[in-house]
Design an enzyme around this catalytic site. Structure first.
Site, mmCIF file in Angstrom:
data_model
loop_
_atom_site.group_PDB
_atom_site.id
_atom_site.type_symbol
_atom_site.label_atom_id
_atom_site.label_comp_id
_atom_site.label_asym_id
_atom_site.label_seq_id
_atom_site.Cartn_x
_atom_site.Cartn_y
_atom_site.Cartn_z
ATOM 1 N N ASP A 90 -6.078 -12.644 -3.306
ATOM 2 C CA ASP A 90 -5.408 -11.340 -3.275
ATOM 3 C C ASP A 90 -4.848 -11.017 -4.661
ATOM 4 O O ASP A 90 -3.826 -10.330 -4.799
ATOM 5 C CB ASP A 90 -4.292 -11.317 -2.226
ATOM 6 N N HIS A 113 -2.612 -5.838 8.241
ATOM 7 C CA HIS A 113 -1.607 -4.781 8.118
ATOM 8 C C HIS A 113 -1.427 -4.130 9.485
ATOM 9 O O HIS A 113 -1.572 -2.922 9.660
ATOM 10 C CB HIS A 113 -2.020 -3.773 7.055
ATOM 11 N N HIS A 168 -5.190 -12.092 5.271
ATOM 12 C CA HIS A 168 -3.977 -12.801 4.827
ATOM 13 C C HIS A 168 -3.006 -13.059 5.985
ATOM 14 O O HIS A 168 -1.971 -12.423 6.124
ATOM 15 C CB HIS A 168 -3.288 -12.146 3.632
ATOM 16 N N ARG A 213 7.818 -15.815 23.048
ATOM 17 C CA ARG A 213 7.708 -14.944 24.216
ATOM 18 C C ARG A 213 6.745 -13.784 24.008
ATOM 19 O O ARG A 213 6.285 -13.192 24.991
ATOM 20 C CB ARG A 213 9.098 -14.402 24.618
ATOM 21 N N HIS A 273 0.834 -1.194 0.000
ATOM 22 C CA HIS A 273 0.000 0.000 0.000
ATOM 23 C C HIS A 273 0.878 1.258 0.000
ATOM 24 O O HIS A 273 1.989 1.252 0.534
ATOM 25 C CB HIS A 273 -0.924 0.002 1.212
#
Length: 380
Positions: A269, A191, A212, A223, A137
């Site tokens: 996608d 994202h 995705h 951790r 993007h």
């Protein structure tokens, strides 16, 4: 039942109720119907598989069309997708400015038309993302909720929007997630740099999906469990995954499947290069270079969507996970329909469902595709 022609598909294996059954499929008036006394037409499937049509929840374009730039050409893609077994889809718009969103949302509307994949609504992927996880993007278009007056004012009319992907760690996201859920819009986390606790909080507020999985989010870490862990340990959540052998290693696809098989949804996608030769294309405002297998933002090593078709995704997924043929098909049909809340009439071959189905050979290659009972594609 009216006098419209009744068609019987016989001598095939019907995918129904999570089983392959040696039963006939009866179709009339664009619907799957109960067995009748007599058919007006009979089609011999010669031992092939009848399955529900595929539903793609994230596709940016194809066949030279980029929905973010040319939303008015969405039907070009709708006409071509049946060759890949896709009978319905969500055109996806990536990060854009407010003016362009408003224009594009006006151009793309739900549409069901015989012989072309049904437009179910829109998936808005962006621009409310982590600045550290923008992927392909345009970073100049990424926004926070603090920079806008309201979500409706920014996007425009949300009536046809089915999914919005956002980063749940952004300030003011709680109210936005709750508001969108109240409008029956599926909120998907993507994202994002969200940690485990932030993701869990977002789920409590209404997040139902991850976009995705593994891509554009923190990786698994023993951790610092993050968003991936949250979605793979909650069987009530869905997550999409791009199985093109590029975005996610097959071993990680297998791990995701084993951890939360009920939640896995296949998406492509795909970008404008789907179905086209290698070369240069656009994804939103970004220039993209495409080779035989991969699309990159020009001049970088950043993945920019895919050139994956849904039928290939199903085959790749079966190969990676060693799942059954039925399970692979349902990740592209029944499960996306369940997420959208339309599984009573999509993603299924139950009586009363829409007659959107595909004919597959034993290797999962599409031989024919029917939409509303009409032939939309047949392999030569």
């Amino acid at each position: 039942m009216d006098k419209q022609a009744i068609t019987r598909y016989y001598n095939g294996f019907l995918l129904r109720s999570h089983k392959l059954l040696q039963e006939d499929l009866w179709v009339a008036n664009g619907k799957i119907v109960a067995p009748q006394k007599k058919a007006d037409r009979e089609i011999d499937l010669k031992g092939q598989i009848i399955a529900p049509g595929y539903i793609d929840l994230q596709i940016n374009g194809g066949f030279g069309v980029d929905f973010s730039n040319e939303p008015e050409k969405v039907e070009i893609v709708a006409k071509m997708l049946p060759q890949y077994g896709v009978t319905a889809f969500l055109p996806t718009l990536i990060s854009l400015d407010s003016k362009t969103y408003k224009r594009n949302l006006h151009q793309i509307k739900p549409k069901r038309k015989e012989t072309q994949a049904e437009i179910l609504g829109i998936h808005l992927e962006g621009p409310f993302f982590s600045s550290e996880k923008v992927g392909a993007h345009n970073p100049h278009l990424i926004r926070t909720f603090e920079q806008i007056d309201s979500i409706d004012d920014f996007y425009g009319n949300l009536d046809h929007v089915k999914i919005i992907t956002l980063a749940p760690e952004l300030a003011q996201s709680s109210g936005i997630i709750s508001y969108l859920k109240g409008k029956n819009i599926i909120v998907s986390a993507g994202h994002t740099n969200a940690d485990y606790e932030t993701t869990e909080k977002g789920v409590q507020e209404g997040i139902a999906m991850a976009t995705h999985l593994f891509n554009a989010m923190p990786p698994l870490h023993h951790r610092t469990p993050g968003i991936v862990n949250a979605f793979l340990t909650n069987p009530n959540l869905f997550y999409s995954i791009i199985v093109d052998k590029v975005h996610v290693h097959p071993a990680m696809v297998h791990l995701a499947w084993k951890a939360n098989p009920d939640g896995l949804i296949l998406v492509t996608d795909a970008i404008a290069a789907l179905g086209k030769p290698q070369g240069e294309y656009f994804l939103g405002g970004q220039e993209v270079v495409v080779d035989e297998t991969t699309a990159f933002v020009k001049g970088t090593s950043t993945l920019a969507g895919s050139i994956l078709s849904m039928d290939a995704a199903v085959r790749n997924f079966k190969e990676a996970t060693h799942c059954t043929l039925i399970q692979a098909i349902e990740c592209a049909s029944l499960k996306p329909a369940k997420l959208l809340g339309i599984d009573s009439y999509k993603g299924t071959l139950n009586i009363g469902a829409d007659a959107d189905f595909i004919i597959l050979n034993e290797d999962l290659f599409v031989q024919a595709c029917y939409i509303a009972g009409k032939l939309a594609f047949k392999k030569n």
